[in-house]
Design a protein around this motif. Structure first.
Motif, PDB file in Angstrom:
ATOM      1  N   HIS A 123       0.851  -1.009  -0.166  1.00 51.20           N
ATOM      2  CA  HIS A 123      -0.264  -0.332   0.023  1.00 51.20           C
ATOM      3  C   HIS A 123       0.770   1.562   0.438  1.00 51.20           C
ATOM      4  CE1 HIS A 123      -3.488  -2.505   0.939  1.00 51.20           C
ATOM      5  NE2 HIS A 123      -2.596  -2.902   2.396  1.00 51.20           N
ATOM      6  N   ASP A 160      -4.813   5.096   8.959  1.00 58.22           N
ATOM      7  CA  ASP A 160      -5.329   3.992   7.712  1.00 58.22           C
ATOM      8  C   ASP A 160      -6.014   5.192   8.185  1.00 58.22           C
ATOM      9  OD1 ASP A 160      -5.926   2.939   6.662  1.00 58.22           O
ATOM     10  OD2 ASP A 160      -6.455   0.712   7.183  1.00 58.22           O
ATOM     11  N   GLN A 164      -9.725   5.977   2.218  1.00 56.94           N
ATOM     12  CA  GLN A 164      -8.675   6.399   1.500  1.00 56.94           C
ATOM     13  C   GLN A 164      -7.368   5.299   1.221  1.00 56.94           C
ATOM     14  OE1 GLN A 164      -5.966   9.844   2.469  1.00 56.94           O
ATOM     15  NE2 GLN A 164      -7.973  10.992   3.665  1.00 56.94           N
ATOM     16  N   ASP A 165      -7.535   5.309  -0.065  1.00 63.17           N
ATOM     17  CA  ASP A 165      -6.300   4.467   0.107  1.00 63.17           C
ATOM     18  C   ASP A 165      -4.912   4.165   0.267  1.00 63.17           C
ATOM     19  OD1 ASP A 165      -5.324   1.904  -1.585  1.00 63.17           O
ATOM     20  OD2 ASP A 165      -4.619   2.760  -3.132  1.00 63.17           O
ATOM     21  N   GLY A 166      -4.820   3.329   1.160  1.00 67.83           N
ATOM     22  CA  GLY A 166      -3.171   3.785   1.881  1.00 67.83           C
ATOM     23  C   GLY A 166      -2.967   4.137   3.057  1.00 67.83           C
ATOM     24  N   ASP A 266      -9.494  -0.070  11.000  1.00 63.84           N
ATOM     25  CA  ASP A 266      -9.907   0.828   9.140  1.00 63.84           C
ATOM     26  C   ASP A 266     -10.295   1.886  10.079  1.00 63.84           C
ATOM     27  OD1 ASP A 266      -8.210  -0.977   8.626  1.00 63.84           O
ATOM     28  OD2 ASP A 266     -10.419  -2.862   7.598  1.00 63.84           O
TER      29      ASP A 266
END
Length: 301
Positions: A123, A160, A164-166, A266
């Motif tokens: 990621h 995290d 959002q990605d990453g 998450d």
């Protein structure tokens, strides 16, 4: 919290790569006198990743009065911070002559190739907008040598964000003087680990030892008002369990064992203030250049 730490001759390896040089005026901050500075990089662990890779491009020193010093670094690949645990470190610069005097900060400048690897894959790791992580101030003595370690605490720095990605890096750093630190190490009884962890015990997780500042400190988790100086993993080797907390400034501390952790879920952008059970709390005194032992045994009913 103390502001000083251990010698680069402590456990671990020294990276073979050092700085290429500086690109600024070398005028002294103290009437022409200079001193020698060495800087290493180490890390406290994080439970939620197998790798945390950062591309280290440069080290910048900002004097309180004088020109900024910049050292370009040449590493062939990003540094996995999780390789730098238990006293291991990566050398950034070694015996570089710089003006003696007070410095406002030290900054590691990062490139773009920064990633986190966990069970779901690789990621993107987003770093601060200036692509730099900055420490507090320090002093280079005239005519002397000083050796620092930057303790890059990934457990406190990695987040995290929801939707959002990453991952995002919100750096938590300690700059420590290596001549003023010691080590806390010890064993943890397997029966205690089984008692506390139960089904949570895996080949990769056997709990953590937390180091809190001060005697008889009330242990608490990361993100709390009384978060630990460091939290280090208990490692299994041939059926025995042990831990090493390196780069600990000389002083008094409370160490304790827990099978809880501070994983960032998450839906969180920072570690939560969880209700973690700590056992075996005991006081230790860390002396610079020495190792103190604190073992954890099975608790009586």
């Amino acid at each position: 919290m103390n502001q000083s730490l251990k010698y680069l001759t402590i456990l671990g390896f020294t990276g073979a790569l050092t700085a290429c040089g500086g690109d600024s005026d070398s005028s002294s901050l103290s009437g022409g006198e200079t001193g020698s500075v060495s800087v290493g990089l180490t890390d406290a662990p994080v439970d939620s990743a197998q790798e945390v890779n950062i591309e280290v491009a440069a080290l910048v020193l900002q004097p309180s009065d004088g020109e900024r010093r910049r050292f370009e670094l040449e590493f062939p690949a990003p540094i996995n911070l999780l390789d730098l645990q238990g006293g291991s470190f990566e050398s950034l610069v070694t015996d570089e002559e710089v003006p003696a005097g007070n410095y406002n900060w030290m900054r590691i400048e990062l490139g773009d190739d920064n990633t986190v690897v966990n069970d779901s894959g690789t990621h993107l790791l987003t770093t601060p907008s200036a692509r730099g992580v900055q420490t507090s101030g320090f002093v280079v003595p005239a005519g002397g040598q000083v050796s620092f370690t930057i303790d890059f605490d990934v457990r406190k720095s990695l987040v995290d964000p929801v939707g959002q990605d990453g991952y995002k890096l919100k750096p938590a750093l300690r700059l420590v003087d290596n001549s003023e630190t010691g080590i806390v190490e010890g064993t943890v009884a397997g029966e205690l680990i089984t008692q506390e962890c139960g089904d949570a015990l895996t080949p990769d997780f056997a709990g953590n030892v937390y180091v809190h500042d001060g005697e008889n400190a009330q242990p608490d988790d990361i993100g709390s008002a009384n978060e630990p100086l460091v939290a280090v993993p208990v490692e299994e080797n041939g059926g025995d369990y042990s831990y090493i907390a390196a780069f600990i400034p000389a002083g008094n501390y409370t160490v304790s064992y827990t099978c809880g952790d501070d994983l960032i879920e998450d839906d969180q952008e920072q570690p939560s203030d969880d209700d973690i059970t700590f056992v075996g709390a005991q006081n230790v005194t860390v002396i610079a250049g020495e190792t103190v032992t604190a073992d954890f045994e099975i608790q009586s009913p």
